[in-house]
Design an enzyme around this catalytic site. Structure first.
Site, PDB file in Angstrom:
ATOM      1  CG  HIS A 343     -13.906 -37.986  39.941  1.00 45.96           C
ATOM      2  ND1 HIS A 343     -14.247 -36.909  39.161  1.00 45.96           N
ATOM      3  CD2 HIS A 343     -12.550 -37.967  40.026  1.00 45.96           C
ATOM      4  CE1 HIS A 343     -13.158 -36.251  38.799  1.00 45.96           C
ATOM      5  NE2 HIS A 343     -12.113 -36.886  39.300  1.00 45.96           N
ATOM      6  CG  ASN A 344     -11.797 -39.188  36.581  1.00 49.61           C
ATOM      7  OD1 ASN A 344     -12.376 -38.314  35.949  1.00 49.61           O
ATOM      8  ND2 ASN A 344     -10.636 -38.989  37.186  1.00 49.61           N
ATOM      9  CD  GLU A 373     -16.050 -36.955  35.438  1.00 50.81           C
ATOM     10  OE1 GLU A 373     -15.621 -35.821  35.155  1.00 50.81           O
ATOM     11  OE2 GLU A 373     -15.535 -37.676  36.316  1.00 50.81           O
ATOM     12  CG  ASP A 375     -13.254 -36.173  30.865  1.00 52.78           C
ATOM     13  OD1 ASP A 375     -13.541 -35.192  30.171  1.00 52.78           O
ATOM     14  OD2 ASP A 375     -12.329 -36.177  31.689  1.00 52.78           O
ATOM     15  CG  HIS A 388      -8.296 -38.117  33.126  1.00 48.97           C
ATOM     16  ND1 HIS A 388      -9.467 -37.669  33.692  1.00 48.97           N
ATOM     17  CD2 HIS A 388      -7.305 -37.497  33.803  1.00 48.97           C
ATOM     18  CE1 HIS A 388      -9.196 -36.822  34.670  1.00 48.97           C
ATOM     19  NE2 HIS A 388      -7.897 -36.701  34.749  1.00 48.97           N
ATOM     20  CD  GLU A 423     -17.197 -32.430  33.588  1.00 45.27           C
ATOM     21  OE1 GLU A 423     -16.690 -31.372  33.147  1.00 45.27           O
ATOM     22  OE2 GLU A 423     -18.046 -32.466  34.483  1.00 45.27           O
TER      23      GLU A 423
END
Length: 811
Positions: A343-344, A373, A375, A388, A423
């Site tokens: 994640h992230n 991931e 983003d 983020h 994302e």
């Protein structure tokens, strides 16, 4: 790094790879090593404006790189070294965050050094990745030949050091301790210095005993001033003489029938009877030849010293050696596997102010992660960036991540499919740039074949061998086709010399998808301030998706989850949903059996709550219990969740795919929250016998001696949750002995993980974790076993270890 592209201009074809000049000129590895031993003037790069010229020289005898700045005050120590064993990776070109930041600030690939007339390009640059924190030493050589010589030489030396047997590495570790204590660099330590060093190594020993052992090791009668002193070799002998393993002595005496030497037949009896190993006589003779330090090995006999070395080797590792390779069936549907997930992934720190880094992706991939991931947001220069959103985290370019991390490292540590979890917060124009980079950089690595709905289920990991899959939102097929046709017409018009449409008309309603029909209902950017997130969500009605990006999404289409019943009726096994931590916990509590059924046919992704602004992690175990495949963790944040993740994905060769327990794949309905009964019950008898070389907590003083004890955490099925503890051993981190039997009932072995954690008992503060090792129940080996300790990030703490005995009984 990714090449800069001028607006409206086609991308230049990649430079053809050519054989490095160093390889052509060098006849052997010895030539390369000789070149490095002579040394080279290189520039150390800190930023675009900070370059430091230094001479770097290989110390081949001690396997170190020595370097000295060109200008330093007299009061500053001049010699600086880098141990080869601390090197994690060597990369040619601009493949680190520092070089990528430089690249983003210049229009061309050529940079002029501020303090030197030569020009240098990417072919002259290389980076050395160092230590646990994977920091980079970024260097520029005067030409490509020098660069290639250093890259080739260092890569060879790193491979050699890694291939050394454990006991050789251990002696190297001792020599490093010696060198760190040798402050005046004269190659010897007197008695007081040796005593200080063994204190630092966590050994408490009375001076009289230490003096006797010191004198026995002092065979060359060297002196330091007027005091006797030991050189490196003698110090290693002195240190080994401190080792007293009564636990091993008792085992040795039992199987050698009280003799001073053990025969190969007696070793075979021990391995077959106690260790449950199916060994041959030839294997036992080979072990004696490998581990016996004396001439006794010529007669096929093993001394106590040789037995001790053998019992600290990989041959008696607690982890099943067959499971260190891919041993599970890899031809089942991908929905039948747990998948190591991050994640992230881009973050090295927290979700509000942490640094984003290409290196973070490399670290995750090197740990076996198979779902990372990205983003993605609009960049100011027309290039998509990753960070983020709505926070102060730094930004990195999407193309740098794809070219410097994904392409070179996607299949370096696992050959099974890598999932890029996109994302997508970009405009249509920059989504098209993303699609361009994915196709042009990854090429055939990217799996772009449309879904074959006739399969009726997800293909297997083997089907996607060495392929990259995109998990992202996708246009409905008719809109995707319409958008691609419009794009084709535009390209045709440009080729005919006609005026092209304005960018604002490149994508209309045909490029939109309702947010209610795509991905999860909880925003991934939930760590932003609540009022910002709420405001942002109110504006989200329809999402614009570039057809060029949409067409790259196939077997992992992100969709909104409506209900278990609707998902079953739809039967679209190529779609998947993501669930925030709180929603997923609700499913586990109230709909566990339904979630298990859902996960038999579709992928699901679980991610930490947006409230975890410190990048802390959720507990993955409840979600694994219900068959959730992609449980995403913040790899940069050590703790129990990442420890369990290490234990889960250590198995099956560390390939990042672990076959789920049979009841999570069976056609029979299974409720993981119900009482499991005793059908699968086993009892584990785990005797914690002793420890060795337990490290002190960071920041300890020379005189601090630890008081270690061992916690054993048992997790998995709720019926098996347990915590056990040994007594505390006072003032002994060197060779503490507990010799305690822990009886652990396990009702669902297929779900069970054990985390062995060594702590320092404190009466005034926290009981610091000194090391741990997490292992799945099915990976345990019976008999007397060596347990290597790791830090909470999964890095080896060698030679720190536990010595245990493992026994199973079925009830």
């Amino acid at each position: 790094m990714c090449p800069a592209v001028t607006a409206g201009q086609p991308t230049a074809p990649p430079r053809t790879k050519r054989r490095p000049k160093a390889v052509e000129r060098s006849k052997s590895v010895e030539d390369v090593i000789g070149f490095l031993k002579k040394g080279s003037l290189l520039w150390k790069v800190k930023s675009l404006s900070k370059w430091y010229r230094r001479k770097y020289t290989l110390d081949f005898e001690h396997l170190k790189i020595n370097y000295e700045p060109s200008h330093k005050p007299v009061c500053v120590e001049r010699n600086t070294t880098l141990d080869i064993s601390d090197i994690h990776d060597v990369r040619k070109g601009w493949k680190t965050d520092i070089f990528n930041r430089i690249a983003s600030k210049v229009e061309k690939r050529i940079v002029k050094l501020p303090s030197s007339p030569p020009l240098v390009d990417e072919r002259n640059c290389f980076s050395i990745i160092i230590g646990i924190n994977k920091s980079s030493l970024d260097l520029v050589a005067p030409d490509e030949h020098v660069c290639d010589m250093w890259v080739r030489g260092l890569q060879h030396l790193v491979a050699v050091v890694r291939s050394l047997e454990q006991e050789k590495n251990y002696d190297r570790w001792l020599k490093r301790q010696f060198q760190s204590a040798d402050k005046d660099n004269n190659g010897v330590l007197d008695f007081d210095e040796c005593v200080d060093l063994i204190k630092q190594l966590n050994i408490q020993l009375d001076k009289q005993t230490a003096k006797k052992l010191f004198q026995a090791a002092d065979t060359d009668k060297r002196t330091k001033g007027d005091q006797p002193a030991l050189d490196e070799r003698e110090f290693v002998t002195f240190y080994h003489s401190l080792l007293k393993r009564p636990d091993l002595e008792a085992i040795f005496q039992r199987y050698s029938n009280g003799e001073l030497l053990m025969t190969s037949e007696e070793l075979a009896d021990f391995l077959r009877g106690e260790q449950k190993m199916n060994v041959t006589s030839d294997f036992c003779r080979e072990m004696i030849e490998t581990y016996e330090p004396s001439e006794s090995k010529l007669a096929g006999l093993l001394s106590h010293d040789g037995f001790q070395m053998f019992m600290s080797s990989k041959q008696v590792h607690i982890f099943n050696p067959e499971h260190s390779m891919v041993y599970q069936d890899m031809e089942q549907p991908m929905t039948h596997y747990f998948i190591a997930s991050s994640h992230n992934t881009y973050l090295l720190g927290n979700q509000l102010t942490g640094m984003s880094s290409v290196e973070a992706y490399i670290i995750a991939l090197q740990k076996g992660c198979r779902c990372v991931e990205l983003d993605c947001w609009d960049g100011d220069d027309g290039e998509p960036v990753i960070y983020h959103g709505y926070t102060l985290t730094s930004k990195i370019r999407f193309c740098d991540v794809i070219s410097d991390a994904i392409k070179p490292y996607a299949f370096q540590y696992s050959e099974y499919p890598l999932i890029l979890s996109i994302e997508n917060h970009c405009s249509v124009h920059q989504q098209a740039r993303m699609a361009h980079h994915l196709k042009s950089i990854l090429g055939d690595m990217l799996f772009v074949t449309p879904v074959d709905e006739s399969l009726g289920k997800m293909p297997s990991p083997k089907h996607f061998h060495k392929k990259i899959l995109l998990k992202a939102k996708k246009l409905p097929s008719d809109k995707e086709k319409q958008g691609l046709q419009a794009l084709t017409q535009k390209v045709g018009a440009m080729m005919d010399g006609k005026k092209s449409p304005r960018p604002s008309t490149e994508c209309d309603e045909s490029c939109t998808v309702d947010e209610s029909e795509s991905d999860n209902s909880e925003p991934e950017t939930g760590s932003a301030p609540e009022e910002l997130t709420a405001k942002h969500d109110k504006k989200k009605k329809k999402k614009m998706i570039a057809p060029a990006l949409s067409v790259l999404v196939n077997y992992i289409k992100a969709v909104h989850f409506h209900s278990f019943e609707q998902s079953q009726l739809a039967g679209k096994w190529w779609t998947m949903s993501s669930f925030g931590e709180s929603k997923a916990l609700g499913f586990v509590a109230d709909h566990a059996a339904e979630l298990v059924e859902y996960n038999k046919h579709q992928l699901s992704r679980i991610y930490p709550s947006g409230k975890r602004q410190d990048s802390s992690n959720l507990n993955p175990v409840p979600f694994w219990n219900t068959g959730c495949q992609i449980v995403a963790l913040n790899y940069q944040t050590p703790g129990k969740p990442t420890s369990y993740n290490q234990g889960m994905f250590r198995r099956n060769g560390g390939c990042g795919y672990v076959l789920k327990p049979a009841m999570l794949r069976s056609v029979d309905r299974f409720d993981p929250t119900a009482d499991p009964g005793d059908m699968f019950r086993q009892t584990l008898k785990l005797r914690i016998i002793s420890g060795a070389y337990i490290p002190k907590p960071a920041g300890s003083s020379l005189d601090d001696i630890i008081d270690p004890y061992v916690n054993v955490y048992v997790t998995g099925h709720p019926a098996d949750e347990n915590k056990l503890k040994t007594a505390v051993v006072k003032n002994n981190g060197f060779n503490p002995v507990w010799d305690e039997l822990l009886t652990i009932p396990v009702r669902m072995p297929d779900f069970c993980l054990l985390d062995l954690v060594v702590r320092d008992h404190s009466t005034t503060g926290s009981n610091y974790i000194l090391g741990h090792y997490c292992i799945h129940f099915d990976d345990l080996m019976p008999g007397y076993r060596y347990v290597p300790l790791e830090d909470m990030e999964g890095n080896s703490l060698s030679p720190a270890s536990l010595f245990v005995h493992v026994e199973f009984s079925h009830q």
